[in-house]
Motif scaffolding. Structure first.
Motif, PDB file in Angstrom:
ATOM      1  N   ASP A 190      -4.744 -14.653   1.035  1.00 21.49           N
ATOM      2  CA  ASP A 190      -4.324 -13.920   2.223  1.00 21.49           C
ATOM      3  C   ASP A 190      -4.315 -12.421   1.960  1.00 21.49           C
ATOM      4  OD1 ASP A 190      -3.928 -16.158   3.919  1.00 21.49           O
ATOM      5  OD2 ASP A 190      -2.025 -16.562   2.921  1.00 21.49           O
ATOM      6  N   VAL A 191      -3.852 -12.021   0.771  1.00 26.22           N
ATOM      7  CA  VAL A 191      -3.860 -10.618   0.357  1.00 26.22           C
ATOM      8  C   VAL A 191      -4.400 -10.565  -1.065  1.00 26.22           C
ATOM      9  CG1 VAL A 191      -2.497  -8.513  -0.023  1.00 26.22           C
ATOM     10  CG2 VAL A 191      -1.809 -10.146   1.771  1.00 26.22           C
ATOM     11  N   MET A 192      -5.346  -9.653  -1.291  1.00 26.86           N
ATOM     12  CA  MET A 192      -5.909  -9.458  -2.624  1.00 26.86           C
ATOM     13  C   MET A 192      -5.623  -8.030  -3.060  1.00 26.86           C
ATOM     14  SD  MET A 192      -9.611 -11.272  -2.086  1.00 26.86           S
ATOM     15  CE  MET A 192      -9.756 -11.146  -0.291  1.00 26.86           C
ATOM     16  N   VAL A 193      -4.899  -7.851  -4.155  1.00 27.20           N
ATOM     17  CA  VAL A 193      -4.683  -6.525  -4.716  1.00 27.20           C
ATOM     18  C   VAL A 193      -5.855  -6.253  -5.652  1.00 27.20           C
ATOM     19  CG1 VAL A 193      -3.161  -5.043  -6.064  1.00 27.20           C
ATOM     20  CG2 VAL A 193      -2.185  -6.755  -4.513  1.00 27.20           C
ATOM     21  N   ILE A 194      -6.633  -5.224  -5.302  1.00 21.50           N
ATOM     22  CA  ILE A 194      -7.887  -4.973  -5.995  1.00 21.50           C
ATOM     23  C   ILE A 194      -8.199  -3.478  -5.925  1.00 21.50           C
ATOM     24  CG2 ILE A 194      -9.238  -5.467  -3.895  1.00 21.50           C
ATOM     25  CD1 ILE A 194     -11.396  -6.743  -5.722  1.00 21.50           C
ATOM     26  N   ALA A 195      -8.943  -2.986  -6.906  1.00 22.95           N
ATOM     27  CA  ALA A 195      -9.385  -1.588  -6.881  1.00 22.95           C
ATOM     28  C   ALA A 195     -10.543  -1.438  -5.904  1.00 22.95           C
ATOM     29  CB  ALA A 195      -9.813  -1.152  -8.280  1.00 22.95           C
ATOM     30  N   TRP A 196     -10.562  -0.291  -5.218  1.00 19.85           N
ATOM     31  CA  TRP A 196     -11.665  -0.014  -4.291  1.00 19.85           C
ATOM     32  C   TRP A 196     -13.009  -0.218  -4.976  1.00 19.85           C
ATOM     33  CZ3 TRP A 196     -11.400   0.814   0.834  1.00 19.85           C
ATOM     34  CH2 TRP A 196     -10.187   1.224   1.378  1.00 19.85           C
ATOM     35  N   ASP A 217     -15.362 -10.983  -7.772  1.00 18.02           N
ATOM     36  CA  ASP A 217     -15.095 -11.648  -9.041  1.00 18.02           C
ATOM     37  C   ASP A 217     -13.571 -11.803  -9.143  1.00 18.02           C
ATOM     38  OD1 ASP A 217     -14.513 -12.274 -11.699  1.00 18.02           O
ATOM     39  OD2 ASP A 217     -15.897 -10.804 -12.529  1.00 18.02           O
ATOM     40  N   PRO A 218     -13.063 -13.039  -9.263  1.00 16.06           N
ATOM     41  CA  PRO A 218     -11.602 -13.212  -9.279  1.00 16.06           C
ATOM     42  C   PRO A 218     -10.929 -12.477 -10.432  1.00 16.06           C
ATOM     43  CG  PRO A 218     -12.721 -15.270  -9.824  1.00 16.06           C
ATOM     44  CD  PRO A 218     -13.779 -14.306  -9.388  1.00 16.06           C
ATOM     45  N   GLN A 219     -11.660 -12.221 -11.513  1.00 16.95           N
ATOM     46  CA  GLN A 219     -11.049 -11.537 -12.644  1.00 16.95           C
ATOM     47  C   GLN A 219     -10.872 -10.044 -12.404  1.00 16.95           C
ATOM     48  OE1 GLN A 219     -12.740 -12.769 -16.374  1.00 16.95           O
ATOM     49  NE2 GLN A 219     -12.453 -14.909 -15.896  1.00 16.95           N
ATOM     50  N   THR A 220     -11.401  -9.523 -11.277  1.00 12.96           N
ATOM     51  CA  THR A 220     -11.149  -8.126 -10.920  1.00 12.96           C
ATOM     52  C   THR A 220      -9.905  -7.980 -10.052  1.00 12.96           C
ATOM     53  OG1 THR A 220     -12.551  -8.163  -8.934  1.00 12.96           O
ATOM     54  CG2 THR A 220     -13.623  -7.579 -11.026  1.00 12.96           C
ATOM     55  N   GLU A 267       0.811  -1.213   0.000  1.00 11.08           N
ATOM     56  CA  GLU A 267       0.000   0.000   0.000  1.00 11.08           C
ATOM     57  C   GLU A 267       0.847   1.267   0.000  1.00 11.08           C
ATOM     58  OE1 GLU A 267      -3.028  -0.569   3.022  1.00 11.08           O
ATOM     59  OE2 GLU A 267      -4.292  -1.585   1.550  1.00 11.08           O
ATOM     60  N   LYS A 268       2.129   1.184   0.388  1.00 10.62           N
ATOM     61  CA  LYS A 268       3.021   2.343   0.310  1.00 10.62           C
ATOM     62  C   LYS A 268       3.391   2.677  -1.134  1.00 10.62           C
ATOM     63  CE  LYS A 268       5.292   2.157   4.793  1.00 10.62           C
ATOM     64  NZ  LYS A 268       6.556   1.875   5.504  1.00 10.62           N
ATOM     65  N   VAL A 269       3.377   1.674  -2.021  1.00 15.70           N
ATOM     66  CA  VAL A 269       3.837   1.902  -3.397  1.00 15.70           C
ATOM     67  C   VAL A 269       2.715   1.887  -4.431  1.00 15.70           C
ATOM     68  CG1 VAL A 269       6.170   1.046  -2.917  1.00 15.70           C
ATOM     69  CG2 VAL A 269       4.424  -0.553  -3.725  1.00 15.70           C
ATOM     70  N   MET A 270       1.527   1.459  -4.047  1.00 13.48           N
ATOM     71  CA  MET A 270       0.421   1.396  -5.009  1.00 13.48           C
ATOM     72  C   MET A 270      -0.327   2.719  -5.055  1.00 13.48           C
ATOM     73  SD  MET A 270      -1.221  -2.432  -4.462  1.00 13.48           S
ATOM     74  CE  MET A 270      -2.165  -1.885  -3.064  1.00 13.48           C
ATOM     75  N   PRO A 271      -1.034   2.996  -6.164  1.00 11.05           N
ATOM     76  CA  PRO A 271      -1.863   4.205  -6.214  1.00 11.05           C
ATOM     77  C   PRO A 271      -3.034   4.121  -5.233  1.00 11.05           C
ATOM     78  CG  PRO A 271      -2.045   2.939  -8.268  1.00 11.05           C
ATOM     79  CD  PRO A 271      -1.031   2.252  -7.417  1.00 11.05           C
ATOM     80  N   GLU A 272      -3.569   5.281  -4.879  1.00 11.65           N
ATOM     81  CA  GLU A 272      -4.637   5.391  -3.877  1.00 11.65           C
ATOM     82  C   GLU A 272      -5.881   4.579  -4.209  1.00 11.65           C
ATOM     83  OE1 GLU A 272      -5.172   7.271  -0.895  1.00 11.65           O
ATOM     84  OE2 GLU A 272      -2.987   7.380  -0.866  1.00 11.65           O
ATOM     85  N   GLU A 273      -6.165   4.402  -5.494  1.00 17.05           N
ATOM     86  CA  GLU A 273      -7.404   3.704  -5.876  1.00 17.05           C
ATOM     87  C   GLU A 273      -7.321   2.183  -5.714  1.00 17.05           C
ATOM     88  OE1 GLU A 273      -5.167   4.516  -9.796  1.00 17.05           O
ATOM     89  OE2 GLU A 273      -5.619   5.648  -7.979  1.00 17.05           O
ATOM     90  N   LEU A 274      -6.157   1.697  -5.316  1.00 17.37           N
ATOM     91  CA  LEU A 274      -5.970   0.262  -5.104  1.00 17.37           C
ATOM     92  C   LEU A 274      -5.751  -0.030  -3.630  1.00 17.37           C
ATOM     93  CD1 LEU A 274      -3.565  -0.607  -8.057  1.00 17.37           C
ATOM     94  CD2 LEU A 274      -6.062  -0.713  -8.013  1.00 17.37           C
ATOM     95  N   VAL A 275      -6.049  -1.260  -3.241  1.00 19.18           N
ATOM     96  CA  VAL A 275      -5.865  -1.682  -1.860  1.00 19.18           C
ATOM     97  C   VAL A 275      -5.282  -3.088  -1.843  1.00 19.18           C
ATOM     98  CG1 VAL A 275      -8.219  -2.585  -1.656  1.00 19.18           C
ATOM     99  CG2 VAL A 275      -7.024  -1.876   0.395  1.00 19.18           C
ATOM    100  N   ALA A 276      -4.471  -3.361  -0.832  1.00 22.67           N
ATOM    101  CA  ALA A 276      -3.989  -4.731  -0.569  1.00 22.67           C
ATOM    102  C   ALA A 276      -4.898  -5.263   0.539  1.00 22.67           C
ATOM    103  CB  ALA A 276      -2.524  -4.721  -0.159  1.00 22.67           C
ATOM    104  N   ASN A 278     -13.955  -2.151  -7.301  1.00 22.55           N
ATOM    105  CA  ASN A 278     -14.309  -3.554  -7.520  1.00 22.55           C
ATOM    106  C   ASN A 278     -14.665  -4.290  -6.230  1.00 22.55           C
ATOM    107  OD1 ASN A 278     -14.029  -3.494 -10.336  1.00 22.55           O
ATOM    108  ND2 ASN A 278     -11.825  -3.739 -10.166  1.00 22.55           N
ATOM    109  N   MET A 279     -14.485  -3.601  -5.099  1.00 21.09           N
ATOM    110  CA  MET A 279     -14.883  -4.190  -3.824  1.00 21.09           C
ATOM    111  C   MET A 279     -16.338  -3.864  -3.482  1.00 21.09           C
ATOM    112  SD  MET A 279     -11.474  -3.412  -1.554  1.00 21.09           S
ATOM    113  CE  MET A 279     -12.085  -4.284  -0.123  1.00 21.09           C
ATOM    114  N   GLU A 280     -16.901  -2.924  -4.196  1.00 25.13           N
ATOM    115  CA  GLU A 280     -18.262  -2.460  -3.910  1.00 25.13           C
ATOM    116  C   GLU A 280     -19.283  -3.356  -4.593  1.00 25.13           C
ATOM    117  OE1 GLU A 280     -18.232   1.627  -5.104  1.00 25.13           O
ATOM    118  OE2 GLU A 280     -16.740   2.178  -3.598  1.00 25.13           O
TER     119      GLU A 280
END
Length: 197
Positions: free
Chosen positions: A92-98, A108-111, A64-73, A100-102
């Motif tokens: 354990d950790v999913m890198v996904i856009a905020w 969806d695994p493809q997100t 999360e220190k290196v990813m853009p704000e619109e993404l979350v670990a 796509n969590m809504e």
């Protein structure tokens, strides 16, 4: 540990939904994590603290220190689910856009941009074998494995078709202490917790 054997109906929606109902009924009553694979239900008796959880926390914070704000670990619920394949997993950790969590229910695994697993002492084959098979099948483009038992891991990418179904074509191994690149972001593995096998 696989607790439901493979069967001829594994791919059927009815069989998959029955397994999902079993998992949901056990969620708050038994420790560990339950997932549905091509082989049946897998129960992973992970420890609530220790190298596994500390590694997950380190990876989330470093990404999360290196990813853009619109993404979350993301390290919480829900699962990722591909009902058509009969697979429900919980990285354990999913890198996904905020955005796509809504969604209601499972992701969806493809997100997912990437899935990260910290190898469990109780069932290492679940991460090194089962998920290496399942994640490309459900369209997760990057799969990173961190193994506190050995202080090493691998990043798998480049899904391609094979006679046995989609598989990762590229594997980059690393040892703790090296930098590792997951999707577009490079993080340090320095100081990640270790545990005996």
């Amino acid at each position: 540990m696989t607790i439901a054997p493979d069967g001829t109906q594994q791919g059927s929606s009815r069989h998959y939904l029955a397994m999902r109902d079993v998992i949901q009924s056990m969620d708050d009553t038994l420790p560990g994590k339950f997932e549905i694979t091509k082989e049946g239900i897998v129960h992973d008796m992970m420890a609530p603290v220790g190298p596994h959880e500390l590694t997950t926390l380190h990876l989330r914070k470093r990404l999360e220190k290196v990813m853009p704000e619109e993404l979350v670990a993301h390290t919480g619920t829900p699962d990722v689910e591909a009902e058509v394949e009969g697979i429900m997993r919980h990285p354990d950790v999913m890198v996904i856009a905020w955005v796509n969590m809504e969604v209601p229910g499972s992701f969806d695994p493809q997100t997912l941009i990437a899935a990260i697993e910290v190898v469990s002492r109780s069932n290492p084959d679940n991460d090194w074998v089962g998920k290496v098979r399942d994640y490309p099948l459900i369209g997760i483009p990057v799969y990173a494995i961190f193994d506190p038992r050995t202080g090493s891991g691998a990043v798998l990418t480049d899904i391609h078709p094979t006679p046995d179904g989609p598989r990762y074509a590229t594997r980059k191994d690393f040892v703790y202490g090296e930098d590792v690149t997951i999707a577009d972001w490079t993080i340090s593995t320095e100081g990640l917790p270790r545990c005996p096998a």
